[in-house]
Design an enzyme around this catalytic site. Structure first.
Site, PDB file in Angstrom:
ATOM      1  N   LYS A  22       0.858  -1.208   0.000  1.00  0.00           N
ATOM      2  CA  LYS A  22       0.000   0.000   0.000  1.00  0.00           C
ATOM      3  C   LYS A  22       0.879   1.239   0.000  1.00  0.00           C
ATOM      4  CE  LYS A  22      -1.830   1.760   3.987  1.00  0.00           C
ATOM      5  NZ  LYS A  22      -1.605   3.210   4.213  1.00  0.00           N
ATOM      6  N   ASN A  23       1.860   1.283   0.890  1.00  0.00           N
ATOM      7  CA  ASN A  23       2.621   2.518   1.095  1.00  0.00           C
ATOM      8  C   ASN A  23       3.673   2.772   0.033  1.00  0.00           C
ATOM      9  OD1 ASN A  23       1.008   2.957   3.235  1.00  0.00           O
ATOM     10  ND2 ASN A  23       2.521   2.425   4.803  1.00  0.00           N
ATOM     11  N   ARG A  92      -5.694   9.537   3.913  1.00  0.00           N
ATOM     12  CA  ARG A  92      -4.790  10.297   4.792  1.00  0.00           C
ATOM     13  C   ARG A  92      -3.576  10.799   4.039  1.00  0.00           C
ATOM     14  NH1 ARG A  92      -9.025  10.264   7.537  1.00  0.00           N
ATOM     15  NH2 ARG A  92      -9.727   8.266   8.317  1.00  0.00           N
ATOM     16  N   ARG A 121      -1.982  14.878  11.879  1.00  0.00           N
ATOM     17  CA  ARG A 121      -1.025  14.547  10.808  1.00  0.00           C
ATOM     18  C   ARG A 121      -0.517  15.868  10.213  1.00  0.00           C
ATOM     19  NH1 ARG A 121      -1.921   9.051   9.543  1.00  0.00           N
ATOM     20  NH2 ARG A 121      -0.047   8.934   8.279  1.00  0.00           N
ATOM     21  N   PRO A 122       0.411  16.537  10.895  1.00  0.00           N
ATOM     22  CA  PRO A 122       0.888  17.832  10.400  1.00  0.00           C
ATOM     23  C   PRO A 122       1.558  17.698   9.032  1.00  0.00           C
ATOM     24  CG  PRO A 122       2.291  17.027  12.158  1.00  0.00           C
ATOM     25  CD  PRO A 122       1.123  16.096  12.084  1.00  0.00           C
ATOM     26  N   ILE A 123       1.560  18.773   8.273  1.00  0.00           N
ATOM     27  CA  ILE A 123       2.218  18.763   6.952  1.00  0.00           C
ATOM     28  C   ILE A 123       3.197  19.934   6.829  1.00  0.00           C
ATOM     29  CG2 ILE A 123       0.328  17.564   5.764  1.00  0.00           C
ATOM     30  CD1 ILE A 123      -0.587  20.323   4.714  1.00  0.00           C
ATOM     31  N   ASP A 124       3.624  20.469   7.981  1.00  0.00           N
ATOM     32  CA  ASP A 124       4.529  21.631   7.966  1.00  0.00           C
ATOM     33  C   ASP A 124       5.824  21.344   7.201  1.00  0.00           C
ATOM     34  OD1 ASP A 124       4.807  19.819  10.219  1.00  0.00           O
ATOM     35  OD2 ASP A 124       6.418  21.119  10.912  1.00  0.00           O
ATOM     36  N   LEU A 125       6.340  20.142   7.314  1.00  0.00           N
ATOM     37  CA  LEU A 125       7.607  19.823   6.622  1.00  0.00           C
ATOM     38  C   LEU A 125       7.395  19.762   5.109  1.00  0.00           C
ATOM     39  CD1 LEU A 125       9.002  17.049   9.009  1.00  0.00           C
ATOM     40  CD2 LEU A 125       9.325  19.536   9.116  1.00  0.00           C
ATOM     41  N   ILE A 328       6.840   7.360  17.137  1.00  0.00           N
ATOM     42  CA  ILE A 328       6.560   8.051  15.872  1.00  0.00           C
ATOM     43  C   ILE A 328       5.251   8.824  15.923  1.00  0.00           C
ATOM     44  CG2 ILE A 328       6.178   7.742  13.378  1.00  0.00           C
ATOM     45  CD1 ILE A 328       9.062   7.116  14.238  1.00  0.00           C
ATOM     46  N   ARG A 398      -8.579  -0.454   3.782  1.00  0.00           N
ATOM     47  CA  ARG A 398      -7.647   0.553   3.247  1.00  0.00           C
ATOM     48  C   ARG A 398      -6.279  -0.084   2.995  1.00  0.00           C
ATOM     49  NH1 ARG A 398      -6.379   4.525   7.157  1.00  0.00           N
ATOM     50  NH2 ARG A 398      -4.947   5.232   5.521  1.00  0.00           N
TER      51      ARG A 398
HETATM   52  C1  EPZ Z   1       3.782   7.104   6.324  1.00  0.00           C
HETATM   53  O1  EPZ Z   1       2.949   8.094   6.893  1.00  0.00           O
HETATM   54  C2  EPZ Z   1       2.930   5.847   6.203  1.00  0.00           C
HETATM   55  N1  EPZ Z   1       1.788   6.106   5.324  1.00  0.00           N
HETATM   56  C3  EPZ Z   1       2.431   5.429   7.587  1.00  0.00           C
HETATM   57  O2  EPZ Z   1       1.707   4.207   7.439  1.00  0.00           O
HETATM   58  C4  EPZ Z   1       3.640   5.174   8.486  1.00  0.00           C
HETATM   59  O3  EPZ Z   1       3.194   4.866   9.781  1.00  0.00           O
HETATM   60  C5  EPZ Z   1       4.520   6.435   8.522  1.00  0.00           C
HETATM   61  O4  EPZ Z   1       4.902   6.813   7.180  1.00  0.00           O
HETATM   62  C6  EPZ Z   1       5.797   6.220   9.331  1.00  0.00           C
HETATM   63  O5  EPZ Z   1       6.511   5.151   8.799  1.00  0.00           O
HETATM   64  C7  EPZ Z   1       1.957   6.053   3.989  1.00  0.00           C
HETATM   65  O6  EPZ Z   1       3.055   5.825   3.497  1.00  0.00           O
HETATM   66  C8  EPZ Z   1       0.747   6.283   3.149  1.00  0.00           C
HETATM   67  P1  EPZ Z   1       5.644  10.550   8.515  1.00  0.00           P
HETATM   68  P2  EPZ Z   1       3.447   9.648   6.947  1.00  0.00           P
HETATM   69  O7  EPZ Z   1       5.525  11.806   7.735  1.00  0.00           O
HETATM   70  O8  EPZ Z   1       4.232   9.953   5.732  1.00  0.00           O
HETATM   71  C9  EPZ Z   1       5.497  13.886  11.861  1.00  0.00           C
HETATM   72  C10 EPZ Z   1      -0.117   2.747   7.659  1.00  0.00           C
HETATM   73  O9  EPZ Z   1      -0.662   2.202   8.628  1.00  0.00           O
HETATM   74  N2  EPZ Z   1       5.382  14.871  10.774  1.00  0.00           N
HETATM   75  O10 EPZ Z   1       6.903   9.733   8.368  1.00  0.00           O
HETATM   76  O11 EPZ Z   1       2.277  10.485   7.256  1.00  0.00           O
HETATM   77  C11 EPZ Z   1       4.249  13.017  11.984  1.00  0.00           C
HETATM   78  O12 EPZ Z   1       3.264  13.660  12.749  1.00  0.00           O
HETATM   79  C12 EPZ Z   1       0.305   4.196   7.751  1.00  0.00           C
HETATM   80  O13 EPZ Z   1       0.137   2.169   6.568  1.00  0.00           O
HETATM   81  C13 EPZ Z   1       5.451  16.233  11.091  1.00  0.00           C
HETATM   82  O14 EPZ Z   1       5.579  16.611  12.248  1.00  0.00           O
HETATM   83  O15 EPZ Z   1       4.408   9.590   8.208  1.00  0.00           O
HETATM   84  C14 EPZ Z   1       4.754  11.771  12.653  1.00  0.00           C
HETATM   85  O16 EPZ Z   1       4.820  11.999  14.056  1.00  0.00           O
HETATM   86  C15 EPZ Z   1      -0.003   4.792   9.113  1.00  0.00           C
HETATM   87  N3  EPZ Z   1       5.335  17.139  10.080  1.00  0.00           N
HETATM   88  C16 EPZ Z   1       6.193  11.654  12.123  1.00  0.00           C
HETATM   89  O17 EPZ Z   1       6.517  12.927  11.554  1.00  0.00           O
HETATM   90  C17 EPZ Z   1       5.190  16.769   8.770  1.00  0.00           C
HETATM   91  O18 EPZ Z   1       5.116  17.660   7.888  1.00  0.00           O
HETATM   92  C18 EPZ Z   1       6.349  10.610  11.019  1.00  0.00           C
HETATM   93  O19 EPZ Z   1       5.378  10.886  10.052  1.00  0.00           O
HETATM   94  C19 EPZ Z   1       5.129  15.385   8.473  1.00  0.00           C
HETATM   95  C20 EPZ Z   1       5.237  14.456   9.484  1.00  0.00           C
END
Ligand code: EPZ
Length: 417
Positions: A22-23, A92, A121-125, A328, A398
């Protein structure tokens, strides 16, 4: 509402052909926008998130088809720049379309992807990286409006968190940008490597995917390709945990064993025999599991957060205590209430959960709160004496293709309604 009716306490035995990831498939589908051509994507899992992605691509002007795990996407006329709110919030990870749409059309209008069951789920980065590459971003009117006058420009981006989604978005934004983009502290997950391999097969110039620094040299044009998505490492861990928890013996085919290196030792800690082949993993569980020990989730190649609920469910029927630390996401234990309702003995606070293994779980009705938590409840039901009903508002489909059929073929008594 979907219900999974499970008559538990059956050990799982047999073989399973693993689904595509999926990912990995979701960012690869978004990446087809960059080619303005036809791409054929094999081993694409039949999941609701994949079908949502196809709806998003169609809304942007792509011609799409999906049959027998092959998605065909023709993005020749995909000049759309806006994703409507309903489509954005239905998935998401829809924010990864920002880099792709902006890169191709110099403009993108998206709503916020919204929080989810794992916390905000912040997107600031994502936004700060895209802004540093020359995009004007207006997020003052409840949605994100991005534009570039002369196209994106390559930059050095240092990520404070090795965010998977942000790394993917930057790669998608950088492939057609002017000049070189360097991502430091990039996410190293296998899904990043798959995305880079797909894009390089389209003519992109990406080096270092899977390592801490990724270098992308922008090119003028990308071309359609034919590609096969990597197997789903988290789905593999799910079925291995189900086999371990029920005291069974299961062989998973079409897996990349090295993707599971961060978790394999914990099956051995629990007393399972592991037979690792070139593209298969076989697990043989003892009658009663030993505790896995202490598991701390980390970015790859650390223990994956997505496998935390699965190992926690497995640990709830071990003969001893295990400790989990979730580093995480802020709230990734909401499913624990359901496991405790089944008779597990799980306590904890903040990021820590302490699991005292119990002799048995007992069937009852439990509600799914999120994708991997739902899989944990199914594992709980498979171990429980009596009947468990797992009610799900669509989370499990999903991420898991044919989970009830797969478990049925392994000897579980499970029916999906
Ligand atoms: C991906 O989510 C995966 N989803 C998630 O899988 C997975 O748990 C996650 O990576 C971590 O491995 C998909 O690939 C579709 P992150 P993503 O950005 O990209 C913080 C599943 O069950 N963050 O690596 O959203 C965030 O809040 C799903 O298949 C910021 O602060 O994860 C989190 O604490 C669940 N600002 C940490 O980083 C940002 O702009 C890691 O999030 C982005 C993220």
């Amino acid at each position: 509402m979907t219900e999974y009716h499970i008559k538990g306490n059956n050990a799982l035995f047999g073989e399973l052909n693993l689904q595509g990831s999926k990912n990995a498939s979701l960012p690869i589908l978004a990446a087809t926008l960059l080619t303005s051509a036809r791409s054929v994507i094999h081993n694409c899992p039949d999941l609701s998130d994949v079908h949502q992605s196809i709806k998003i691509l169609t809304s942007l002007g792509c011609e799409c088809s999906f049959e027998n795990n092959t998605a065909i996407i023709d993005s020749t006329n995909a000049d759309g720049v806006m994703i409507d709110d309903e489509l954005m919030t239905s998935m998401r990870s829809s924010i990864i379309y920002l880099g792709a749409i902006l890169s191709r059309n110099n403009r993108a209008i998206l709503s916020y992807p919204g929080g989810c069951e794992l916390g905000p789920r912040p997107i600031d980065l994502h936004l700060s990286a895209i802004k540093s590459m020359g995009a004007e971003i207006d997020d003052t009117r409840g949605r994100i409006e991005c534009s570039t006058v002369d196209g994106l420009v390559g930059r050095e981006v240092v990520l404070p968190i090795a965010s998977v989604g942000a790394t993917e978005n930057i790669i998608l934004a950088a492939c057609l940008a002017k000049g070189r983009t360097v991502i430091r502290n990039a996410a190293k997950e296998p899904e990043i490597v798959d995305l880079a391999n797909f894009l390089n097969s389209c003519g992109a110039r990406i080096n270092g995917a899977g390592e801490v620094t990724i270098i992308i040299d922008g090119v003028k044009k990308l071309y359609g390709t034919e590609y096969s998505v990597q197997p789903d490492r988290i789905a593999a861990a799910t079925y291995l945990c189900a086999a371990a928890a029920t005291g069974g013996r299961v062989k998973i085919n079409n897996v990349v064993p090295t993707h599971l290196l961060p978790v394999l030792q914990y099956y051995s800690n629990a007393g399972c025999q592991m037979d690792i082949g070139d593209s298969s993993i076989e697990i043989a569980a003892p009658k009663k599991l030993s505790p896995v020990g202490t598991i701390k989730t980390r970015e790859y190649p650390g223990f994956p957060t997505d496998a935390q609920p699965l190992f926690l469910a497995m640990s709830s029927v071990a003969k001893g205590t295990s400790v989990f630390e979730e580093n995480i996401f802020n709230s990734r234990y909401r499913y624990v209430d359901g496991l405790n309702k089944l008779g597990a003995n799980i306590s904890g606070h903040d990021s820590v959960a302490v699991v005292k293994g119990t002799n048995s779980l007992y069937g009852t009705k439990v509600d799914v709160t999120d994708l991997r938590g739902g899989a944990a409840l199914i594992i709980g039901g498979l171990c429980a004496k009596g009947k468990t009903i797992v009610t799900d508002s669509g989370h499990i489909s999903r991420g898991y293709e044919k989970i009830s059929e797969n478990l049925l073929n392994l000897g579980a008594e499970i029916t999906r309604y």
